[in-house]
Design a protein around this motif. Structure first.
Motif, PDB file in Angstrom:
ATOM      1  N   VAL A   1      -9.651 101.876   6.055  1.00  0.00           N
ATOM      2  CA  VAL A   1      -9.643 101.337   7.414  1.00  0.00           C
ATOM      3  C   VAL A   1     -11.066 101.429   7.985  1.00  0.00           C
ATOM      4  O   VAL A   1     -11.661 102.503   8.009  1.00  0.00           O
ATOM      5  N   THR A   2     -11.583 100.314   8.445  1.00  0.00           N
ATOM      6  CA  THR A   2     -12.956 100.318   8.947  1.00  0.00           C
ATOM      7  C   THR A   2     -12.974 100.513  10.455  1.00  0.00           C
ATOM      8  O   THR A   2     -11.959 100.324  11.132  1.00  0.00           O
ATOM      9  N   ALA A   3     -14.153 100.869  10.961  1.00  0.00           N
ATOM     10  CA  ALA A   3     -14.297 101.142  12.392  1.00  0.00           C
ATOM     11  C   ALA A   3     -13.982  99.914  13.239  1.00  0.00           C
ATOM     12  O   ALA A   3     -13.643 100.029  14.412  1.00  0.00           O
ATOM     13  N   SER A   4     -14.082  98.731  12.658  1.00  0.00           N
ATOM     14  CA  SER A   4     -13.841  97.518  13.449  1.00  0.00           C
ATOM     15  C   SER A   4     -12.352  97.168  13.510  1.00  0.00           C
ATOM     16  O   SER A   4     -11.942  96.318  14.299  1.00  0.00           O
ATOM     17  N   ALA A   5     -11.541  97.845  12.696  1.00  0.00           N
ATOM     18  CA  ALA A   5     -10.116  97.498  12.624  1.00  0.00           C
ATOM     19  C   ALA A   5      -9.401  97.594  13.971  1.00  0.00           C
ATOM     20  O   ALA A   5      -8.663  96.671  14.339  1.00  0.00           O
ATOM     21  N   PRO A   6      -9.618  98.684  14.752  1.00  0.00           N
ATOM     22  CA  PRO A   6      -8.913  98.766  16.035  1.00  0.00           C
ATOM     23  C   PRO A   6      -9.247  97.601  16.969  1.00  0.00           C
ATOM     24  O   PRO A   6      -8.373  97.079  17.650  1.00  0.00           O
ATOM     25  N   ARG A   7     -10.503  97.182  16.959  1.00  0.00           N
ATOM     26  CA  ARG A   7     -10.904  96.060  17.819  1.00  0.00           C
ATOM     27  C   ARG A   7     -10.155  94.786  17.462  1.00  0.00           C
ATOM     28  O   ARG A   7      -9.672  94.060  18.327  1.00  0.00           O
ATOM     29  N   THR A   8     -10.073  94.534  16.146  1.00  0.00           N
ATOM     30  CA  THR A   8      -9.387  93.327  15.688  1.00  0.00           C
ATOM     31  C   THR A   8      -7.912  93.383  16.104  1.00  0.00           C
ATOM     32  O   THR A   8      -7.354  92.394  16.588  1.00  0.00           O
ATOM     33  N   SER A   9      -7.316  94.542  15.939  1.00  0.00           N
ATOM     34  CA  SER A   9      -5.906  94.672  16.308  1.00  0.00           C
ATOM     35  C   SER A   9      -5.708  94.511  17.808  1.00  0.00           C
ATOM     36  O   SER A   9      -4.800  93.804  18.252  1.00  0.00           O
ATOM     37  N   ILE A  10      -6.552  95.178  18.597  1.00  0.00           N
ATOM     38  CA  ILE A  10      -6.429  95.092  20.049  1.00  0.00           C
ATOM     39  C   ILE A  10      -6.584  93.642  20.520  1.00  0.00           C
ATOM     40  O   ILE A  10      -5.862  93.195  21.415  1.00  0.00           O
ATOM     41  N   ARG A  11      -7.487  92.921  19.866  1.00  0.00           N
ATOM     42  CA  ARG A  11      -7.664  91.519  20.252  1.00  0.00           C
ATOM     43  C   ARG A  11      -6.349  90.764  20.062  1.00  0.00           C
ATOM     44  O   ARG A  11      -5.937  89.987  20.910  1.00  0.00           O
ATOM     45  N   ARG A  12      -5.681  91.042  18.941  1.00  0.00           N
ATOM     46  CA  ARG A  12      -4.401  90.353  18.703  1.00  0.00           C
ATOM     47  C   ARG A  12      -3.327  90.847  19.669  1.00  0.00           C
ATOM     48  O   ARG A  12      -2.557  90.066  20.228  1.00  0.00           O
ATOM     49  N   LEU A  13      -3.264  92.172  19.884  1.00  0.00           N
ATOM     50  CA  LEU A  13      -2.192  92.742  20.702  1.00  0.00           C
ATOM     51  C   LEU A  13      -2.297  92.327  22.171  1.00  0.00           C
ATOM     52  O   LEU A  13      -1.297  92.267  22.885  1.00  0.00           O
ATOM     53  N   THR A  14      -3.557  92.051  22.629  1.00  0.00           N
ATOM     54  CA  THR A  14      -3.734  91.624  24.015  1.00  0.00           C
ATOM     55  C   THR A  14      -3.773  90.103  24.125  1.00  0.00           C
ATOM     56  O   THR A  14      -3.806  89.566  25.212  1.00  0.00           O
ATOM     57  N   GLY A  15      -3.773  89.446  22.985  1.00  0.00           N
ATOM     58  CA  GLY A  15      -3.949  87.988  22.960  1.00  0.00           C
ATOM     59  C   GLY A  15      -2.772  87.226  23.545  1.00  0.00           C
ATOM     60  O   GLY A  15      -1.694  87.788  23.761  1.00  0.00           O
ATOM     61  N   ALA A  16      -2.991  85.949  23.779  1.00  0.00           N
ATOM     62  CA  ALA A  16      -1.994  85.120  24.454  1.00  0.00           C
ATOM     63  C   ALA A  16      -0.697  85.011  23.662  1.00  0.00           C
ATOM     64  O   ALA A  16       0.378  84.860  24.240  1.00  0.00           O
ATOM     65  N   ARG A  17      -0.803  85.106  22.348  1.00  0.00           N
ATOM     66  CA  ARG A  17       0.402  84.905  21.556  1.00  0.00           C
ATOM     67  C   ARG A  17       1.341  86.113  21.685  1.00  0.00           C
ATOM     68  O   ARG A  17       2.542  85.958  21.907  1.00  0.00           O
ATOM     69  N   LEU A  18       0.793  87.324  21.579  1.00  0.00           N
ATOM     70  CA  LEU A  18       1.646  88.514  21.609  1.00  0.00           C
ATOM     71  C   LEU A  18       1.836  89.080  23.018  1.00  0.00           C
ATOM     72  O   LEU A  18       2.948  89.431  23.408  1.00  0.00           O
ATOM     73  N   GLN A  19       0.700  89.210  23.759  1.00  0.00           N
ATOM     74  CA  GLN A  19       0.739  89.776  25.120  1.00  0.00           C
ATOM     75  C   GLN A  19       1.494  91.101  25.195  1.00  0.00           C
ATOM     76  O   GLN A  19       2.316  91.309  26.097  1.00  0.00           O
ATOM     77  N   LEU A  20       1.235  91.965  24.235  1.00  0.00           N
ATOM     78  CA  LEU A  20       1.942  93.244  24.244  1.00  0.00           C
ATOM     79  C   LEU A  20       1.193  94.286  25.059  1.00  0.00           C
ATOM     80  O   LEU A  20       1.790  95.185  25.642  1.00  0.00           O
ATOM     81  N   MET A  21      -0.150  94.161  25.077  1.00  0.00           N
ATOM     82  CA  MET A  21      -0.960  95.113  25.816  1.00  0.00           C
ATOM     83  C   MET A  21      -1.882  94.354  26.769  1.00  0.00           C
ATOM     84  O   MET A  21      -2.161  93.185  26.561  1.00  0.00           O
ATOM     85  N   ALA A  22      -2.344  95.081  27.780  1.00  0.00           N
ATOM     86  CA  ALA A  22      -3.313  94.486  28.702  1.00  0.00           C
ATOM     87  C   ALA A  22      -4.461  95.457  28.893  1.00  0.00           C
ATOM     88  O   ALA A  22      -4.271  96.673  28.866  1.00  0.00           O
ATOM     89  N   ARG A  23      -5.659  94.915  29.084  1.00  0.00           N
ATOM     90  CA  ARG A  23      -6.816  95.772  29.306  1.00  0.00           C
ATOM     91  C   ARG A  23      -6.830  96.188  30.780  1.00  0.00           C
ATOM     92  O   ARG A  23      -6.670  95.362  31.657  1.00  0.00           O
ATOM     93  N   VAL A  24      -6.997  97.481  31.029  1.00  0.00           N
ATOM     94  CA  VAL A  24      -7.064  97.916  32.423  1.00  0.00           C
ATOM     95  C   VAL A  24      -8.489  98.316  32.809  1.00  0.00           C
ATOM     96  O   VAL A  24      -8.842  98.332  33.975  1.00  0.00           O
ATOM     97  N   ASP A  25      -9.289  98.644  31.803  1.00  0.00           N
ATOM     98  CA  ASP A  25     -10.615  99.165  32.073  1.00  0.00           C
ATOM     99  C   ASP A  25     -11.404  99.015  30.789  1.00  0.00           C
ATOM    100  O   ASP A  25     -10.855  98.626  29.772  1.00  0.00           O
ATOM    101  N   HIS A  26     -12.696  99.394  30.831  1.00  0.00           N
ATOM    102  CA  HIS A  26     -13.452  99.354  29.579  1.00  0.00           C
ATOM    103  C   HIS A  26     -12.790 100.260  28.562  1.00  0.00           C
ATOM    104  O   HIS A  26     -12.708 101.466  28.759  1.00  0.00           O
TER     105      HIS A  26
END
Ligand SMILES: Nc1ncnc2c1ncn2[C@@H]1O[C@H](COP(=O)(O)OP(=O)(O)O)[C@@H](O)[C@H]1O
Ligand SMILES: [Mg+2]
Length: 374
Positions: free
Chosen positions: A328-353
């Protein structure tokens, strides 16, 4: 024993006796039973069968392989050892680990693979097989019949657990008079695989039968128990209708009873409505979860458990553990978060940095209750 302390447990002594008698008659030393999830298998095995076996003079060991799907061998060995020598469990593992530690500490391992993932996995496998053998030998010494209950046994059918399964089978084969085995599982197909494939370790080892399901008597017992604590008794007919509407699933019925008890003035119909919605949420969450990649599930699980810094070194380490991979690379969480917050899934939302929240708090609770990413 717990059967005495839970007033909501519906005891099934006759069923427990039937299984024990089957073993006593010596017609079979192993049996397999299956039923869908939530139908009451584990509850029966732990709270009816095990106590009955103990009362009948058996030693009794219970293990649920879903509790740690990665280490079934160690779980099995621990359960057997615990049943046969309850006081010496620490020493049991210590004795076993000494030779392995020596091997490791010697530093003479080939190719400098110390600390690598391969070594860890091989190590665990190495420990599990002798551990099972040692536990079975301890059972021999106890000179008392042992009932071994393996819940969600289909885990053993996975290719990575072949060595453990073979060693267990070999150990049990030569102890048929002394050790009775009950295999239980939620997947009939997976269990059948285990017992009917000629190449499988447990080929032809145990007859497989459906687990007798809970019915009217169970509903009656719950209604009776409810009458002892509720101001507003529940009508048996309403309860039976609710049980049918919930596809005769004991776990869902218990949700309904719980809801009814908390909001008695709302009545049975409202309690059922609420429960059906909860069941529906539960199955739609499972569907969403199934569609996610393993990496996305791992990130979501950390988030649900309240990990704040999902991009940090600590989180990365946890992700590697969850995914059982050092890749698992350091960039993996970013890629996942992008998908999880993305328009298709909308499972998470960013509240802050770098801070995120679940769109649906119920879904967060559902995810947080998961033990693995499977
Ligand atoms: N005999 C019983 N008495 C009372 N409640 C039960 C009983 N059997 C099952 N239940 C309810 O159903 C739930 C699921 O049962 P469980 O044994 O975990 O199912 P399974 O192992 O088949 O997936 C339990 O947590 C409990 O709420
Ligand atoms: Mg279970």
């Amino acid at each position: 024993m717990s059967e005495l302390t839970d007033p909501w447990h519906f005891p099934r002594p006759d069923l427990a006796q039937a299984y024990l008698q089957g073993f006593d008659l010596g017609l079979t030393s192993a049996r397999g039973l299956f039923a869908r999830r939530r139908m009451g298998k584990s509850e029966f095995l732990k709270h009816d069968l095990l106590p009955a076996a103990l009362r009948a003079g058996y030693l009794a060991a219970y293990v649920n392989l879903w509790d740690d799907t990665d280490h079934p061998g160690q779980a099995l060995a621990t359960a057997i050892a615990q049943a046969t020598q309850p006081k010496g469990l620490g020493k049991f593992w210590e004795d076993l680990n000494t030779p392995i530690r020596k091997l490791k500490g010697g530093g003479k391992l080939p190719l400098g693979i110390e600390g690598s993932l391969e070594l860890d996995l091989a190590d665990k496998e190495k420990a599990a097989v002798p551990a099972i053998q040692a536990a079975l030998q301890a059972a021999d010494k106890a000179r008392t019949r042992l009932l071994l209950v393996i819940d969600e046994a289909q885990v053993l059918a996975a290719p990575q657990h072949k060595a453990v399964a073979h060693s267990l089978r070999a150990g049990l084969d030569i102890r048929k008079p002394g050790i009775k085995v009950l295999f239980a599982g939620s997947s009939e197909a997976a269990l059948r695989e285990m017992f009917s494939r000629a190449a499988a370790p447990f080929y032809n080892w145990a007859p497989l039968e459906p687990f007798p399901l809970l019915g009217r008597e169970f509903v009656e017992a719950m209604v009776k128990q409810l009458a002892a604590v509720a101001r507003q008794p529940l009508k048996l007919d309403d309860a039976l209708a609710a049980f049918a509407a919930l596809k005769e699933t004991p776990e869902f019925f218990r949700w309904y009873i719980e809801r009814y008890l908390m909001y008695q003035q709302q009545g049975s119909e409202q309690a059922l409505k609420y429960t059906q919605a909860r069941v529906h949420d539960d199955s739609s969450y499972a569907r969403v979860w199934k569609e996610l990649s393993r990496a996305d599930r791992a990130v979501l699980l950390l988030a649900a458990r309240g990990v704040q810094d999902l991009y940090g070194a600590q989180a990365l380490k946890q992700l590697q553990e969850l995914l059982d991979s050092a890749d698992v690379t350091a960039s993996a969480p970013r890629t996942s978060i992008r998908r999880l917050t993305g328009a298709r899934l909308q499972l998470m939302a960013r509240v802050d940095h770098g801070a995120y929240r679940f769109e649906d708090p119920e879904f967060q609770t559902w995810v947080a209750a998961r033990r693995t990413i499977d």
